[in-house]
Motif scaffolding. Structure first.
Motif, PDB file in Angstrom:
ATOM      1  N   GLY A  70       0.805  -1.228   0.000  1.00 32.28           N
ATOM      2  CA  GLY A  70       0.000   0.000   0.000  1.00 32.28           C
ATOM      3  C   GLY A  70       0.833   1.271   0.000  1.00 32.28           C
ATOM      4  N   GLY A  71       2.042   1.198  -0.542  1.00 33.20           N
ATOM      5  CA  GLY A  71       2.846   2.410  -0.723  1.00 33.20           C
ATOM      6  C   GLY A  71       3.664   2.803   0.498  1.00 33.20           C
ATOM      7  N   ARG A  72       3.648   1.954   1.511  1.00 37.75           N
ATOM      8  CA  ARG A  72       4.364   2.343   2.725  1.00 37.75           C
ATOM      9  C   ARG A  72       5.054   1.151   3.363  1.00 37.75           C
ATOM     10  NH1 ARG A  72       2.783   7.116   6.374  1.00 37.75           N
ATOM     11  NH2 ARG A  72       4.562   6.995   7.740  1.00 37.75           N
ATOM     12  N   MET A  73       6.337   1.248   3.592  1.00 38.91           N
ATOM     13  CA  MET A  73       7.054   0.184   4.292  1.00 38.91           C
ATOM     14  C   MET A  73       8.086   0.833   5.197  1.00 38.91           C
ATOM     15  SD  MET A  73       8.440  -3.260   2.528  1.00 38.91           S
ATOM     16  CE  MET A  73      10.178  -3.214   2.757  1.00 38.91           C
ATOM     17  N   PHE A  74       7.818   0.809   6.494  1.00 42.45           N
ATOM     18  CA  PHE A  74       8.628   1.464   7.518  1.00 42.45           C
ATOM     19  C   PHE A  74       8.953   2.900   7.095  1.00 42.45           C
ATOM     20  CE2 PHE A  74      12.806   1.476  10.154  1.00 42.45           C
ATOM     21  CZ  PHE A  74      12.164   2.152  11.170  1.00 42.45           C
ATOM     22  N   GLU A  80       7.282   9.846  -2.114  1.00 44.04           N
ATOM     23  CA  GLU A  80       7.841  10.853  -1.202  1.00 44.04           C
ATOM     24  C   GLU A  80       9.313  10.559  -0.907  1.00 44.04           C
ATOM     25  OE1 GLU A  80       5.372  12.181   2.133  1.00 44.04           O
ATOM     26  OE2 GLU A  80       3.869  10.776   1.415  1.00 44.04           O
ATOM     27  N   ILE A  81       9.534   9.492  -0.161  1.00 39.89           N
ATOM     28  CA  ILE A  81      10.921   9.168   0.195  1.00 39.89           C
ATOM     29  C   ILE A  81      11.090   7.652   0.114  1.00 39.89           C
ATOM     30  CG2 ILE A  81      10.375   9.198   2.685  1.00 39.89           C
ATOM     31  CD1 ILE A  81      13.286  10.260   3.118  1.00 39.89           C
ATOM     32  N   THR A  82      12.152   7.221  -0.555  1.00 35.80           N
ATOM     33  CA  THR A  82      12.385   5.775  -0.683  1.00 35.80           C
ATOM     34  C   THR A  82      13.792   5.426  -0.217  1.00 35.80           C
ATOM     35  OG1 THR A  82      13.230   5.918  -2.949  1.00 35.80           O
ATOM     36  CG2 THR A  82      10.849   5.582  -2.685  1.00 35.80           C
ATOM     37  N   PHE A  83      13.891   4.289   0.425  1.00 31.42           N
ATOM     38  CA  PHE A  83      15.181   3.730   0.870  1.00 31.42           C
ATOM     39  C   PHE A  83      15.344   2.385   0.164  1.00 31.42           C
ATOM     40  CE2 PHE A  83      13.888   6.707   4.012  1.00 31.42           C
ATOM     41  CZ  PHE A  83      15.038   7.215   4.588  1.00 31.42           C
ATOM     42  N   THR A  84      16.376   2.244  -0.625  1.00 29.19           N
ATOM     43  CA  THR A  84      16.609   0.993  -1.361  1.00 29.19           C
ATOM     44  C   THR A  84      17.958   0.426  -0.919  1.00 29.19           C
ATOM     45  OG1 THR A  84      15.469   2.036  -3.228  1.00 29.19           O
ATOM     46  CG2 THR A  84      16.601  -0.047  -3.661  1.00 29.19           C
ATOM     47  N   PRO A  85      17.927  -0.589  -0.038  1.00 31.78           N
ATOM     48  CA  PRO A  85      19.188  -1.077   0.533  1.00 31.78           C
ATOM     49  C   PRO A  85      19.926  -2.064  -0.367  1.00 31.78           C
ATOM     50  CG  PRO A  85      17.319  -2.168   1.573  1.00 31.78           C
ATOM     51  CD  PRO A  85      16.741  -1.232   0.551  1.00 31.78           C
ATOM     52  N   HIS A  86      21.229  -2.198  -0.074  1.00 31.38           N
ATOM     53  CA  HIS A  86      22.082  -3.249  -0.654  1.00 31.38           C
ATOM     54  C   HIS A  86      22.155  -3.204  -2.180  1.00 31.38           C
ATOM     55  CE1 HIS A  86      21.684  -4.421   3.414  1.00 31.38           C
ATOM     56  NE2 HIS A  86      20.638  -5.199   3.292  1.00 31.38           N
ATOM     57  N   VAL A  87      22.231  -2.051  -2.758  1.00 28.88           N
ATOM     58  CA  VAL A  87      22.279  -2.011  -4.228  1.00 28.88           C
ATOM     59  C   VAL A  87      23.623  -2.500  -4.775  1.00 28.88           C
ATOM     60  CG1 VAL A  87      20.483  -0.260  -4.450  1.00 28.88           C
ATOM     61  CG2 VAL A  87      22.871   0.459  -4.330  1.00 28.88           C
ATOM     62  N   VAL A  88      24.645  -2.611  -3.920  1.00 33.46           N
ATOM     63  CA  VAL A  88      25.928  -3.167  -4.421  1.00 33.46           C
ATOM     64  C   VAL A  88      25.748  -4.590  -4.942  1.00 33.46           C
ATOM     65  CG1 VAL A  88      27.557  -1.779  -3.077  1.00 33.46           C
ATOM     66  CG2 VAL A  88      26.643  -3.894  -2.079  1.00 33.46           C
ATOM     67  N   ARG A 182      10.467   5.176  17.862  1.00 31.21           N
ATOM     68  CA  ARG A 182       9.881   4.933  16.541  1.00 31.21           C
ATOM     69  C   ARG A 182       8.735   5.911  16.307  1.00 31.21           C
ATOM     70  NH1 ARG A 182      10.050  -0.439  13.582  1.00 31.21           N
ATOM     71  NH2 ARG A 182       8.454  -0.219  12.005  1.00 31.21           N
ATOM     72  N   THR A 183       8.774   6.641  15.201  1.00 30.55           N
ATOM     73  CA  THR A 183       7.676   7.550  14.850  1.00 30.55           C
ATOM     74  C   THR A 183       7.161   7.171  13.460  1.00 30.55           C
ATOM     75  OG1 THR A 183       8.925   9.231  13.632  1.00 30.55           O
ATOM     76  CG2 THR A 183       8.937   9.404  16.050  1.00 30.55           C
ATOM     77  N   GLU A 184       6.124   7.824  13.016  1.00 24.13           N
ATOM     78  CA  GLU A 184       5.549   7.597  11.679  1.00 24.13           C
ATOM     79  C   GLU A 184       6.578   7.831  10.568  1.00 24.13           C
ATOM     80  OE1 GLU A 184       1.800   7.529  10.486  1.00 24.13           O
ATOM     81  OE2 GLU A 184       2.276   6.138  12.116  1.00 24.13           O
ATOM     82  N   LEU A 185       7.516   8.751  10.839  1.00 16.53           N
ATOM     83  CA  LEU A 185       8.438   9.156   9.771  1.00 16.53           C
ATOM     84  C   LEU A 185       9.795   8.473   9.857  1.00 16.53           C
ATOM     85  CD1 LEU A 185       7.718  13.020   9.849  1.00 16.53           C
ATOM     86  CD2 LEU A 185       6.747  11.309   8.302  1.00 16.53           C
TER      87      LEU A 185
END
Ligand SMILES: O=C(O)CCC(=O)C(=O)O
Length: 280
Positions: A70-74, A80-88, A182-185
């Motif tokens: 649904g467009g939201r993961m932690f 808005e803002i995306t975090f994409t880990p381990h791209v190496v 831990r907050t919403e953001l």
């Protein structure tokens, strides 16, 4: 601020020379303020080719999160803002960047002779994002022992106060890790920065904002209509570092040496021998 439960008897270790990259003045600034800004580290061509590999990876993650979560993961909120880990593990150009001479020299100066890549992720902040990313220390997200490791925020686009460049709170890194809520953001270290000397760190594409894992920082909203702010965040830790978790009263230590993404950057002060540079 409240100390993290695992932060007992922390003593900041000042970095001392001889240095390969930084000047004595930069070492002093890092020791006292916990951050440094390097402009024009990577040329426009390098950044463009890297971004060409990273954009589709980020886009795929957005699609996945839209479809299944649904467009939201932690801390990721699509659009808005995306975090994409381990791209190496998926981008040869990203891996190449983490092994650049600039980083080998920098980690020698700020961490020591034996260093691994600890974490890497893209962070894209899209135009029209109204929320800030809250004040935190990187060691507040996942507790690493030793607490003192290094975050390098590589600008893939020009970053300024309008589109959400980093803002740091100098000096407080010397206290070790604080408890985070831990907050919403995102996780929040509970600092009230009103009246404190915070410093915005605008940086051009190809530049790097370097800070300690203990330096409190935030990024502001992206108030522009058409200027995405893209960063590639790479973190380095001394070889032998462990992640510590304390769930359900049980303490677990996990060594940070996953071969495909936590490969050696320096071994005994030199680049690792061929074959020990991480799985392709
Ligand atoms: O780039 C951002 O907007 C936030 C990234 C950040 O603070 C981090 O990776 O620690």
């Amino acid at each position: 601020m409240i100390k993290h439960e695992l932060n007992q008897g922390f003593d900041w270790k000042n970095r001392e020379g001889p240095f390969r990259l930084i000047s004595d003045e930069q070492a002093q600034q890092y020791n006292e303020s916990g951050f440094l800004v390097f402009e024009d580290v990577f040329d426009a061509d390098t950044i463009e080719r890297l971004t060409e590999e990273l954009d589709p990876i980020e886009q795929k993650l957005e699609e996945l999160i839209d479809e299944h979560f649904g467009g939201r993961m932690f801390i990721t909120r699509t659009g808005e803002i995306t975090f994409t880990p381990h791209v190496v593990t998926r981008s040869p150009k990203a891996k190449e960047l983490t092994q650049a001479q600039f980083f080998r020299d920098l980690v020698h100066d700020l961490l020591g002779d034996d260093v691994r890549l600890y974490w890497d992720q893209t962070v894209y902040k899209k135009p029209g994002t109204v929320d800030l990313f809250p004040w935190h220390q990187d060691n507040g997200y996942t507790y690493v022992d030793p607490q003192q490791y290094l975050t390098c925020w590589v600008a893939l686009t020009d970053a300024d106060e309008e589109n959400g460049c980093p803002v740091v709170l100098p000096g407080y890194h010397r206290e070790g890790t604080w408890a985070h809520e831990r907050t919403e953001l995102g996780l929040d270290c509970g600092v009230d920065a009103t009246g404190l000397d915070t410093i915005a760190a605008p940086v051009r594409a190809g530049g790097v904002v370097v800070f300690s894992s203990l330096t409190p920082h935030k990024t502001g909203p992206n108030t522009t209509k058409d200027r995405p702010r893209k960063a590639y965040v790479v973190q380095f830790a001394p070889d032998g570092a462990h992640v510590i978790t304390t769930e359900g009263g049980k303490t677990e230590r996990t060594r940070c040496d996953a071969p495909e993404r936590q490969y050696p950057i320096l071994v005994g002060g030199a680049p690792p021998p061929p074959g020990d540079e991480g799985a392709a």
